[in-house]
Scaffold this motif. Structure first.
Motif, PDB file in Angstrom:
ATOM      1  N   UNK A  68      52.044 -15.488 -31.220  1.00  0.00           N
ATOM      2  CA  UNK A  68      52.127 -15.455 -29.771  1.00  0.00           C
ATOM      3  C   UNK A  68      52.436 -16.843 -29.251  1.00  0.00           C
ATOM      4  N   UNK A  69      53.090 -16.924 -28.040  1.00  0.00           N
ATOM      5  CA  UNK A  69      53.236 -18.241 -27.424  1.00  0.00           C
ATOM      6  C   UNK A  69      51.972 -18.554 -26.622  1.00  0.00           C
ATOM      7  N   UNK A  70      51.969 -19.730 -25.952  1.00  0.00           N
ATOM      8  CA  UNK A  70      50.711 -20.200 -25.377  1.00  0.00           C
ATOM      9  C   UNK A  70      50.164 -19.234 -24.325  1.00  0.00           C
ATOM     10  N   UNK A  71      51.058 -18.796 -23.390  1.00  0.00           N
ATOM     11  CA  UNK A  71      50.598 -17.907 -22.325  1.00  0.00           C
ATOM     12  C   UNK A  71      50.117 -16.585 -22.904  1.00  0.00           C
ATOM     13  N   UNK A  72      50.895 -16.058 -23.860  1.00  0.00           N
ATOM     14  CA  UNK A  72      50.493 -14.794 -24.485  1.00  0.00           C
ATOM     15  C   UNK A  72      49.133 -14.916 -25.155  1.00  0.00           C
ATOM     16  N   UNK A  73      48.877 -16.095 -25.774  1.00  0.00           N
ATOM     17  CA  UNK A  73      47.586 -16.279 -26.437  1.00  0.00           C
ATOM     18  C   UNK A  73      46.455 -16.235 -25.427  1.00  0.00           C
ATOM     19  N   UNK A  74      46.656 -16.928 -24.288  1.00  0.00           N
ATOM     20  CA  UNK A  74      45.621 -16.908 -23.249  1.00  0.00           C
ATOM     21  C   UNK A  74      45.359 -15.480 -22.803  1.00  0.00           C
ATOM     22  N   UNK A  75      46.456 -14.738 -22.538  1.00  0.00           N
ATOM     23  CA  UNK A  75      46.312 -13.377 -22.031  1.00  0.00           C
ATOM     24  C   UNK A  75      45.655 -12.489 -23.079  1.00  0.00           C
ATOM     25  N   UNK A  76      46.010 -12.700 -24.348  1.00  0.00           N
ATOM     26  CA  UNK A  76      45.387 -11.913 -25.421  1.00  0.00           C
ATOM     27  C   UNK A  76      43.884 -12.190 -25.486  1.00  0.00           C
ATOM     28  N   UNK A  77      43.518 -13.480 -25.349  1.00  0.00           N
ATOM     29  CA  UNK A  77      42.099 -13.824 -25.343  1.00  0.00           C
ATOM     30  C   UNK A  77      41.374 -13.156 -24.191  1.00  0.00           C
ATOM     31  N   UNK A  78      41.999 -13.206 -22.998  1.00  0.00           N
ATOM     32  CA  UNK A  78      41.386 -12.581 -21.822  1.00  0.00           C
ATOM     33  C   UNK A  78      41.232 -11.077 -22.023  1.00  0.00           C
ATOM     34  N   UNK A  79      42.303 -10.434 -22.508  1.00  0.00           N
ATOM     35  CA  UNK A  79      42.247  -8.985 -22.714  1.00  0.00           C
ATOM     36  C   UNK A  79      41.166  -8.598 -23.713  1.00  0.00           C
ATOM     37  N   UNK A  80      41.072  -9.378 -24.806  1.00  0.00           N
ATOM     38  CA  UNK A  80      40.044  -9.059 -25.801  1.00  0.00           C
ATOM     39  C   UNK A  80      38.659  -9.219 -25.207  1.00  0.00           C
ATOM     40  N   UNK A  81      38.482 -10.293 -24.408  1.00  0.00           N
ATOM     41  CA  UNK A  81      37.183 -10.505 -23.778  1.00  0.00           C
ATOM     42  C   UNK A  81      36.831  -9.365 -22.846  1.00  0.00           C
ATOM     43  N   UNK A  82      37.810  -8.921 -22.036  1.00  0.00           N
ATOM     44  CA  UNK A  82      37.551  -7.808 -21.114  1.00  0.00           C
ATOM     45  C   UNK A  82      37.223  -6.543 -21.891  1.00  0.00           C
ATOM     46  N   UNK A  83      37.951  -6.310 -22.977  1.00  0.00           N
ATOM     47  CA  UNK A  83      37.677  -5.128 -23.787  1.00  0.00           C
ATOM     48  C   UNK A  83      36.267  -5.142 -24.338  1.00  0.00           C
ATOM     49  N   UNK A  84      35.823  -6.329 -24.805  1.00  0.00           N
ATOM     50  CA  UNK A  84      34.466  -6.426 -25.337  1.00  0.00           C
ATOM     51  C   UNK A  84      33.442  -6.209 -24.230  1.00  0.00           C
ATOM     52  N   UNK A  85      33.740  -6.767 -23.026  1.00  0.00           N
ATOM     53  CA  UNK A  85      32.829  -6.574 -21.897  1.00  0.00           C
ATOM     54  C   UNK A  85      32.718  -5.089 -21.570  1.00  0.00           C
ATOM     55  N   UNK A  86      33.865  -4.404 -21.573  1.00  0.00           N
ATOM     56  CA  UNK A  86      33.859  -2.963 -21.284  1.00  0.00           C
ATOM     57  C   UNK A  86      32.993  -2.221 -22.297  1.00  0.00           C
ATOM     58  N   UNK A  87      33.172  -2.570 -23.587  1.00  0.00           N
ATOM     59  CA  UNK A  87      32.389  -1.907 -24.631  1.00  0.00           C
ATOM     60  C   UNK A  87      30.900  -2.140 -24.419  1.00  0.00           C
ATOM     61  N   UNK A  88      30.527  -3.400 -24.115  1.00  0.00           N
ATOM     62  CA  UNK A  88      29.108  -3.719 -23.928  1.00  0.00           C
ATOM     63  C   UNK A  88      28.534  -2.943 -22.757  1.00  0.00           C
ATOM     64  N   UNK A  89      29.305  -2.853 -21.663  1.00  0.00           N
ATOM     65  CA  UNK A  89      28.764  -2.208 -20.467  1.00  0.00           C
ATOM     66  C   UNK A  89      28.615  -0.703 -20.688  1.00  0.00           C
ATOM     67  N   UNK A  90      29.625  -0.077 -21.321  1.00  0.00           N
ATOM     68  CA  UNK A  90      29.507   1.356 -21.628  1.00  0.00           C
ATOM     69  C   UNK A  90      28.261   1.616 -22.467  1.00  0.00           C
ATOM     70  N   UNK A  91      28.118   0.808 -23.535  1.00  0.00           N
ATOM     71  CA  UNK A  91      27.023   1.047 -24.479  1.00  0.00           C
ATOM     72  C   UNK A  91      25.676   0.781 -23.817  1.00  0.00           C
ATOM     73  N   UNK A  92      25.593  -0.292 -23.019  1.00  0.00           N
ATOM     74  CA  UNK A  92      24.304  -0.625 -22.402  1.00  0.00           C
ATOM     75  C   UNK A  92      23.878   0.470 -21.452  1.00  0.00           C
ATOM     76  N   UNK A  93      24.842   1.032 -20.694  1.00  0.00           N
ATOM     77  CA  UNK A  93      24.416   2.058 -19.744  1.00  0.00           C
ATOM     78  C   UNK A  93      23.991   3.322 -20.474  1.00  0.00           C
ATOM     79  N   UNK A  94      24.631   3.628 -21.618  1.00  0.00           N
ATOM     80  CA  UNK A  94      24.180   4.812 -22.359  1.00  0.00           C
ATOM     81  C   UNK A  94      22.808   4.567 -22.974  1.00  0.00           C
ATOM     82  N   UNK A  95      22.605   3.360 -23.516  1.00  0.00           N
ATOM     83  CA  UNK A  95      21.325   3.120 -24.205  1.00  0.00           C
ATOM     84  C   UNK A  95      20.156   3.061 -23.237  1.00  0.00           C
ATOM     85  N   UNK A  96      20.425   2.666 -21.979  1.00  0.00           N
ATOM     86  CA  UNK A  96      19.332   2.700 -21.007  1.00  0.00           C
ATOM     87  C   UNK A  96      18.876   4.132 -20.763  1.00  0.00           C
ATOM     88  N   UNK A  97      19.849   5.069 -20.735  1.00  0.00           N
ATOM     89  CA  UNK A  97      19.484   6.483 -20.596  1.00  0.00           C
ATOM     90  C   UNK A  97      18.763   6.984 -21.854  1.00  0.00           C
TER      91      UNK A  97
END
Lengths: 211, 193
Positions: free
Chosen positions: B128-157
């Protein structure tokens, strides 16, 4: 004295395989248990790689433990582990290329395994070389055992095969053959071992501290 | 521009690190018992991921490739991340103790995390070039955040559910993750890069 020490070495190994099994009891380093256990061969190969890194890292950290200042010990340990992971990575790429293509990323990521760093911090940094060697052997064998068990179940139930050879002629359970079947296999096996622990040994079952 | 948006969707949904590449499970299982810790972890994680993607891209493309040191990439990436996280920890403790009190514990966990290391490794492999790398990092971080939030809300139930005793805790969490992962298969083929 040798008898007492032999028992304790044996105890260290048994502790790694059963008492504090890295996957089923301590629940660290879970990613490869899910990701690379679809066939017995890749599961065992991953287990061998982790075994190698765990033993070598334990030995080398135990040797240099007095030279490392306490404040920078974690980065220093990670660099030592990283060196051995690079060795394992290049060796696998050289000799087992077909499987390495599938599990390569996970081999590279052994460096980030919490189990190896936690053994370095909890055991190898406080003990002599020989006990550290046996602790590494026990933990490595425990990891290999866990990965072997998971991939054995998955390949047998998912494909009706073992090591790539067709064994039983039943309808395969797709749930275990799918890539995410690892989650189900790990969950069910973990529950099974907890059940044995509760039913026959009067334990509490591993609640799983997680990280 | 459209390409970058596609990269975010691909990194966060189609190739979600937790549900389709099975990485970062230790932290995923460890911090999703409570929604609050899950949120704190996902913020810290996304920030560290973008910054480490940037630093590691520079190191890989300007130092390692010109001198043919690619075989050392594991060591170099780990050293950069460990050094960067350690210094972020120290700086945060001095500059903003409030933020440190909230997020400091997550920073310590991040050093031994496979996703943080998988991002620069994937970037190096995909050129990837520099901008693509930044965007890939951001996307991966958002994906992980999404996974954590889905799982946390299910586990609270799940706290209120009647789970058989051997399956309490991690085993049931694993089976749940498997079910969510099955659902995420639906995203495959959405974008082909």
């Amino acid at each position: 004295m040798s008898a007492a020490q032999k028992i304790s070495y044996f105890g260290l190994i048994r502790n790694g395989i059963f008492g504090e099994n890295p996957v089923f009891r301590v629940a660290l380093s879970l990613c490869p248990a899910v990701a690379v256990t679809n066939t017995l061969k890749s599961g065992l190969l991953m287990g061998v790689a982790v075994f190698f890194v765990q033993v070598m890292a334990n030995i080398s950290i135990s040797i240099v433990r007095k030279l490392i200042h306490a404040r920078i010990r974690l980065p220093a340990y990670i660099l030592i582990i990283g060196t051995w992971v690079t060795v394992a990575n290049l060796l696998l790429a050289a000799y087992e290329w077909p499987i390495y293509k599938e599990i390569g990323l996970y081999v590279e990521l052994i460096v980030a395994f919490a189990i190896i760093l936690s053994r370095a911090e909890l055991f190898a940094s406080k003990n002599e070389v020989v006990p550290s060697l046996f602790d590494g052997l026990g933990m490595g064998l425990g990891f290999m055992f866990a990965l072997g068990a998971i991939s054995f179940v998955r390949e047998l139930l998912g494909n009706g095969a073992l090591m790539g050879y067709h064994v039983v002629n039943t309808h395969p359970v797709l749930l275990f053959a799918l890539p995410m079947g690892g989650f189900f296999a790990v969950g069910l096996l973990m529950g099974f071992f907890n059940w044995i622990d509760i039913r026959f040994f009067g334990g509490h079952g591993a609640s799983g501290a997680g990280h | 521009m459209l390409k970058l948006f596609e990269l975010i969707v691909a990194a966060s949904l189609v190739n979600n690190f937790v549900f389709t590449r099975y990485l970062g499970l230790c932290i995923f299982m460890g911090v999703t018992k409570k929604m609050e810790t899950a949120l704190g972890m996902s913020m810290t994680f996304t920030a560290v991921m973008v910054i480490s993607a940037a630093i590691n891209w520079v190191a890989y493309n300007f130092v390692m490739e010109p001198y043919h040191l690619e075989f050392l990439k594991i060591l170099v990436f780990v050293a950069i991340i460990a050094g960067f996280v350690q210094s972020a920890d120290t700086i945060m403790r001095k500059v903003s103790p409030g933020l440190y009190y909230k997020l400091g514990i997550y920073l310590a966990l991040i050093i031994t995390n496979c996703i943080i290391l998988a991002v620069p490794l994937t970037i190096a492999e995909s050129h990837y070039n520099f901008i693509q790398s930044l965007v890939f990092g951001l996307g991966s971080g958002l994906g992980f955040a999404l996974a954590l939030i889905i799982m946390a809300s299910i586990r609270e139930k799940l706290e209120l559910a009647d789970v058989p005793r051997p399956f309490q805790g991690l085993p049931i969490a694993f089976i749940l993750t498997g079910l969510i992962a099955l659902a995420f298969v639906g995203f495959s083929g959405l974008i082909t890069l």
